[in-house]
Design an enzyme around this catalytic site. Structure first.
Site, PDB file in Angstrom:
ATOM      1  N   GLN A  11       0.834  -1.218   0.000  1.00  0.00           N
ATOM      2  CA  GLN A  11       0.000   0.000   0.000  1.00  0.00           C
ATOM      3  C   GLN A  11       0.865   1.264   0.000  1.00  0.00           C
ATOM      4  O   GLN A  11       0.711   2.155  -0.836  1.00  0.00           O
ATOM      5  CB  GLN A  11      -0.858   0.049   1.264  1.00  0.00           C
ATOM      6  CG  GLN A  11      -1.801  -1.091   1.445  1.00  0.00           C
ATOM      7  CD  GLN A  11      -2.732  -0.816   2.600  1.00  0.00           C
ATOM      8  OE1 GLN A  11      -3.762  -0.183   2.428  1.00  0.00           O
ATOM      9  NE2 GLN A  11      -2.376  -1.264   3.789  1.00  0.00           N
ATOM     10  N   ALA A  59       7.500  -5.278   4.379  1.00  0.00           N
ATOM     11  CA  ALA A  59       7.408  -5.831   5.734  1.00  0.00           C
ATOM     12  C   ALA A  59       6.517  -7.058   5.717  1.00  0.00           C
ATOM     13  O   ALA A  59       5.707  -7.242   4.799  1.00  0.00           O
ATOM     14  CB  ALA A  59       6.829  -4.795   6.698  1.00  0.00           C
ATOM     15  N   THR A  61       3.387  -8.096   7.222  1.00  0.00           N
ATOM     16  CA  THR A  61       2.348  -7.270   7.858  1.00  0.00           C
ATOM     17  C   THR A  61       1.106  -8.082   8.282  1.00  0.00           C
ATOM     18  O   THR A  61       0.110  -7.480   8.684  1.00  0.00           O
ATOM     19  CB  THR A  61       1.896  -6.141   6.906  1.00  0.00           C
ATOM     20  OG1 THR A  61       1.468  -6.729   5.668  1.00  0.00           O
ATOM     21  CG2 THR A  61       2.998  -5.142   6.641  1.00  0.00           C
ATOM     22  N   THR A 100       5.710   1.007  13.105  1.00  0.00           N
ATOM     23  CA  THR A 100       4.288   0.886  13.441  1.00  0.00           C
ATOM     24  C   THR A 100       3.947   1.264  14.890  1.00  0.00           C
ATOM     25  O   THR A 100       4.800   1.157  15.784  1.00  0.00           O
ATOM     26  CB  THR A 100       3.854  -0.587  13.199  1.00  0.00           C
ATOM     27  OG1 THR A 100       2.556  -0.794  13.754  1.00  0.00           O
ATOM     28  CG2 THR A 100       4.793  -1.578  13.871  1.00  0.00           C
ATOM     29  N   TYR A 124       4.191  -9.498  15.698  1.00  0.00           N
ATOM     30  CA  TYR A 124       4.417  -8.483  14.667  1.00  0.00           C
ATOM     31  C   TYR A 124       5.080  -7.238  15.269  1.00  0.00           C
ATOM     32  O   TYR A 124       6.094  -6.751  14.775  1.00  0.00           O
ATOM     33  CB  TYR A 124       3.074  -8.126  14.004  1.00  0.00           C
ATOM     34  CG  TYR A 124       3.103  -6.885  13.138  1.00  0.00           C
ATOM     35  CD1 TYR A 124       3.775  -6.879  11.913  1.00  0.00           C
ATOM     36  CD2 TYR A 124       2.455  -5.714  13.542  1.00  0.00           C
ATOM     37  CE1 TYR A 124       3.806  -5.741  11.119  1.00  0.00           C
ATOM     38  CE2 TYR A 124       2.471  -4.570  12.751  1.00  0.00           C
ATOM     39  CZ  TYR A 124       3.148  -4.586  11.542  1.00  0.00           C
ATOM     40  OH  TYR A 124       3.171  -3.447  10.763  1.00  0.00           O
ATOM     41  N   LYS A 128       8.857  -5.838  14.499  1.00  0.00           N
ATOM     42  CA  LYS A 128       9.074  -4.493  13.939  1.00  0.00           C
ATOM     43  C   LYS A 128       9.977  -3.673  14.866  1.00  0.00           C
ATOM     44  O   LYS A 128      10.825  -2.912  14.408  1.00  0.00           O
ATOM     45  CB  LYS A 128       7.730  -3.776  13.729  1.00  0.00           C
ATOM     46  CG  LYS A 128       6.867  -4.345  12.623  1.00  0.00           C
ATOM     47  CD  LYS A 128       7.446  -4.139  11.222  1.00  0.00           C
ATOM     48  CE  LYS A 128       7.448  -2.706  10.776  1.00  0.00           C
ATOM     49  NZ  LYS A 128       7.929  -2.540   9.394  1.00  0.00           N
ATOM     50  N   TRP A 150      -2.677   2.251  11.126  1.00  0.00           N
ATOM     51  CA  TRP A 150      -3.992   2.094  10.475  1.00  0.00           C
ATOM     52  C   TRP A 150      -3.984   2.545   9.012  1.00  0.00           C
ATOM     53  O   TRP A 150      -4.821   3.351   8.587  1.00  0.00           O
ATOM     54  CB  TRP A 150      -5.050   2.876  11.252  1.00  0.00           C
ATOM     55  CG  TRP A 150      -5.370   2.387  12.631  1.00  0.00           C
ATOM     56  CD1 TRP A 150      -4.513   1.788  13.527  1.00  0.00           C
ATOM     57  CD2 TRP A 150      -6.640   2.467  13.300  1.00  0.00           C
ATOM     58  NE1 TRP A 150      -5.176   1.506  14.692  1.00  0.00           N
ATOM     59  CE2 TRP A 150      -6.470   1.916  14.589  1.00  0.00           C
ATOM     60  CE3 TRP A 150      -7.890   2.970  12.950  1.00  0.00           C
ATOM     61  CZ2 TRP A 150      -7.511   1.823  15.506  1.00  0.00           C
ATOM     62  CZ3 TRP A 150      -8.929   2.903  13.863  1.00  0.00           C
ATOM     63  CH2 TRP A 150      -8.740   2.338  15.120  1.00  0.00           C
TER      64      TRP A 150
HETATM   65  N1  LIG Z   1      -0.938  -1.587   7.065  1.00  0.00           N
HETATM   66  C1  LIG Z   1      -0.966  -0.917   8.216  1.00  0.00           C
HETATM   67  O1  LIG Z   1      -2.042  -0.659   8.774  1.00  0.00           O
HETATM   68  C2  LIG Z   1       0.302  -0.431   8.854  1.00  0.00           C
HETATM   69  C3  LIG Z   1       0.205   0.236  10.083  1.00  0.00           C
HETATM   70  C4  LIG Z   1       1.396   0.701  10.683  1.00  0.00           C
HETATM   71  C5  LIG Z   1       2.607   0.503  10.069  1.00  0.00           C
HETATM   72  N2  LIG Z   1       2.667  -0.172   8.895  1.00  0.00           N
HETATM   73  C6  LIG Z   1       3.999  -0.358   8.283  1.00  0.00           C
HETATM   74  O2  LIG Z   1       4.015   0.376   7.083  1.00  0.00           O
HETATM   75  C7  LIG Z   1       4.824  -0.290   6.114  1.00  0.00           C
HETATM   76  C8  LIG Z   1       4.036  -0.484   4.836  1.00  0.00           C
HETATM   77  O3  LIG Z   1       2.869  -1.242   5.148  1.00  0.00           O
HETATM   78  P1  LIG Z   1       1.813  -1.611   4.012  1.00  0.00           P
HETATM   79  O4  LIG Z   1       0.464  -1.550   4.616  1.00  0.00           O
HETATM   80  O5  LIG Z   1       2.112  -0.850   2.765  1.00  0.00           O
HETATM   81  O6  LIG Z   1       2.187  -3.153   3.806  1.00  0.00           O
HETATM   82  P2  LIG Z   1       1.699  -4.156   2.683  1.00  0.00           P
HETATM   83  O7  LIG Z   1       0.657  -3.538   1.830  1.00  0.00           O
HETATM   84  O8  LIG Z   1       1.427  -5.447   3.373  1.00  0.00           O
HETATM   85  O9  LIG Z   1       3.012  -4.304   1.787  1.00  0.00           O
HETATM   86  C9  LIG Z   1       4.153  -4.921   2.277  1.00  0.00           C
HETATM   87  C10 LIG Z   1       5.118  -5.095   1.144  1.00  0.00           C
HETATM   88  O10 LIG Z   1       6.180  -5.940   1.612  1.00  0.00           O
HETATM   89  C11 LIG Z   1       6.416  -6.901   0.632  1.00  0.00           C
HETATM   90  N3  LIG Z   1       6.963  -8.133   1.166  1.00  0.00           N
HETATM   91  C12 LIG Z   1       6.404  -9.000   2.043  1.00  0.00           C
HETATM   92  N4  LIG Z   1       7.202 -10.054   2.225  1.00  0.00           N
HETATM   93  C13 LIG Z   1       8.308  -9.839   1.469  1.00  0.00           C
HETATM   94  C14 LIG Z   1       9.486 -10.562   1.235  1.00  0.00           C
HETATM   95  N5  LIG Z   1       9.731 -11.760   1.795  1.00  0.00           N
HETATM   96  N6  LIG Z   1      10.413 -10.034   0.389  1.00  0.00           N
HETATM   97  C15 LIG Z   1      10.189  -8.853  -0.221  1.00  0.00           C
HETATM   98  N7  LIG Z   1       9.093  -8.125  -0.037  1.00  0.00           N
HETATM   99  C16 LIG Z   1       8.146  -8.614   0.802  1.00  0.00           C
HETATM  100  C17 LIG Z   1       5.055  -7.183   0.025  1.00  0.00           C
HETATM  101  O11 LIG Z   1       5.212  -7.845  -1.215  1.00  0.00           O
HETATM  102  P3  LIG Z   1       3.927  -8.524  -1.932  1.00  0.00           P
HETATM  103  O12 LIG Z   1       3.258  -7.375  -2.613  1.00  0.00           O
HETATM  104  O13 LIG Z   1       4.478  -9.522  -2.865  1.00  0.00           O
HETATM  105  O14 LIG Z   1       3.138  -9.139  -0.823  1.00  0.00           O
HETATM  106  C18 LIG Z   1       4.527  -5.767  -0.092  1.00  0.00           C
HETATM  107  O15 LIG Z   1       4.998  -5.128  -1.237  1.00  0.00           O
HETATM  108  C19 LIG Z   1       5.307  -1.571   6.795  1.00  0.00           C
HETATM  109  O16 LIG Z   1       6.566  -1.334   7.353  1.00  0.00           O
HETATM  110  C20 LIG Z   1       4.305  -1.791   7.906  1.00  0.00           C
HETATM  111  O17 LIG Z   1       4.887  -2.504   8.976  1.00  0.00           O
HETATM  112  C21 LIG Z   1       1.547  -0.637   8.265  1.00  0.00           C
END
Ligand SMILES: NC(=O)c1ccc[n+]([C@@H]2O[C@H](COP(=O)([O-])OP(=O)(O)OC[C@H]3O[C@@H](n4cnc5c(N)ncnc54)[C@H](OP(=O)(O)O)[C@@H]3O)[C@@H](O)[C@H]2O)c1
Length: 287
Positions: A11, A59, A61, A100, A124, A128, A150
C-alpha cells in the site's frame, strides 16, 4: 538523488511510487524480484541499484498470522533489516525504515511520543521493534524511522475495502469500539516521507493523519462516505461491540494514537483529518 524503493507493490510502496518527486531517480523493487527472506537476493538488489538512499516499505504485515509464523515475521522485519542497515552503513546509503504503532502496548491514555518506551505485545510488534532497534544501533543518525498506523490505500487490501465489501453483502455489522487509533491514507504518509527525504530528516518520528477514531467510528464513516460517493447502495446498522466479542490471535494496542508534532514542526506539513483523507481515497475507488 537515486532512491531504491523496497516493497513497491504494498500500500505505502505504491503510494510512494506514484508521489515520487520529479527530481528523484526511483528504482522500485518488490517480491519476488527481491526476497527479504534471502540475504543474497537483498544484497544483489541493492548492489544492482546502487542507490543514495533506500526506502524500506516492505514488511511482514500479517498481524494475526505472525503469531503462528514467528520465524518468518522476524526474518522479514528484523533479520533482513539488520542486513539492510549493515549494507547501508558499509556503502554510506541513507535508510528510511517504516514502522508501526504496534511497537507500543497501547496501555497509555495520551498520544505516544517518538521517545516513549516501546512495549509491544504481539509477534508483529516485537519483530518491527527489533527492526527499528537494529537500524538505530547500526546506523544511528544515518537513518530515518517513521512510525505510522492504520494504513489504507486504493491499492491493496485494507480495512476500508473489507468494510465496503461487507456493507454491500450484509444486513448488519458488529465492529469493535474499544481500540482507538488514527486511520491514515497511505497517500498522505507517502508525501510526508518524500518531504523527509528531500529535507534529509533523520531520527525517529511519527506520522499519521489527524484525529482519533475507534474501529467502530471508522466503519460508520466508511459507510456514510461510501454512500455519499455512490460506492454503497444501502445503509445497514453498525453496532459497537467490545473486543472480547471479537477475539484475534494477536493482541492489538487499545490506544494506538501517535503524536506527530515533532515531524509536523520539522517539515511544516500539517496533518489532514482522517475523515477528509477517507473521502479523497474513496473518490479514487469510484474512478
Ligand atoms: N498496514 C498498516 O495498517 C500499517 C500500520 C502501521 C505501520 N505499517 C507499516 O508500514 C509499512 C508499509 O505497510 P503496508 O500496509 O504498505 O504493507 P503491505 O501492503 O502489506 O506491503 C508490504 C510489502 O512488503 C512486501 N513483502 C512482504 N514479504 C516480502 C518478502 N519476503 N520479500 C520482499 N518483499 C516482501 C510485500 O510484497 P507482496 O506485494 O508480494 O506481498 C509488499 O509489497 C510496513 O513497514 C508496515 O509494517 C503498516
Amino acid at each position: 538523488m537515486k532512491i531504491l524503493l523496497l516493497g513497491a507493490n504494498g500500500q505505502l510502496g505504491w503510494e510512494l511510487a506514484r508521489t515520487c518527486p520529479k527530481d528523484v531517480m526511483l528504482e522500485v523493487c518488490d517480491y519476488p524480484k527481491v526476497d527479504f527472506a534471502s540475504a543474497a537476493s537483498l544484497k544483489n538488489c541493492i548492489q544492482k541499484a546502487s542507490p543514495d538512499c533506500i526506502i524500506n516499505a516492505a514488511a511482514y504485515t500479517a498481524v494475526d498470522k505472525a503469531e503462528q509464523e514467528k520465524a518468518l515475521a522476524y526474518k522479514i522485519n528484523h533479520t533482513a533489516v539488520v542486513l539492510l542497515a549493515k549494507i547501508a552503513r558499509e556503502k554510506g546509503i541513507k535508510l528510511v525504515q517504516i514502522s508501526t504503532d504496534f511497537v507500543f502496548s497501547g496501555q497509555q491514555h495520551k498520544p505516544y511520543q517518538p521517545g516513549d518506551r516501546p512495549d509491544p505485545e504481539s509477534v508483529y510488534g516485537k519483530s518491527k521493534l527489533a527492526g527499528e532497534q537494529a537500524v538505530q544501533t547500526i546506523l544511528g543518525d544515518q537513518a530515518l524511522i517513521v512510525r505510522t498506523a492504520w494504513l489504507y490505500s486504493a491499492h491493496g487490501n485494507n480495512f476500508v475495502k473489507t468494510m465496503l465489501g461487507l456493507m454491500a453483502q450484509k444486513e448488519r455489522l458488529n465492529v469493535i469500539d474499544e481500540q482507538v487509533g488514527t486511520p491514515t491514507w497511505a497517500f498522505g504518509l507517502a508525501q510526508a516521507v518524500w518531504t523527509c527525504v528531500q529535507k534529509d530528516i533523520r531520527g525517529i518520528y511519527h506520522w499519521t493523519d489527524a484525529g482519533v477514531a475507534s474501529w467502530y467510528d471508522f466503519s460508520v464513516a466508511i459507510q456514510e462516505e461510501g454512500l455519499a460517493a455512490g460506492l454503497l447502495k444501502k445503509c445497514i446498522p453498525i453496532l459497537p461491540i467490545p473486543g472480547s466479542l471479537y477475539p484475534t490471535p494477536a493482541k492489538r494496542p487499545c490506544y494506538g494514537v501517535l503524536d506527530k508534532r515533532s515531524l509536523w514542526e520539522k517539515t511544516g506539513i500539517v496533518p489532514v483529518h482522517w475523515r477528509v483523507q477517507l473521502r479523497y481515497m474513496l473518490k479514487e475507488l469510484v474512478k
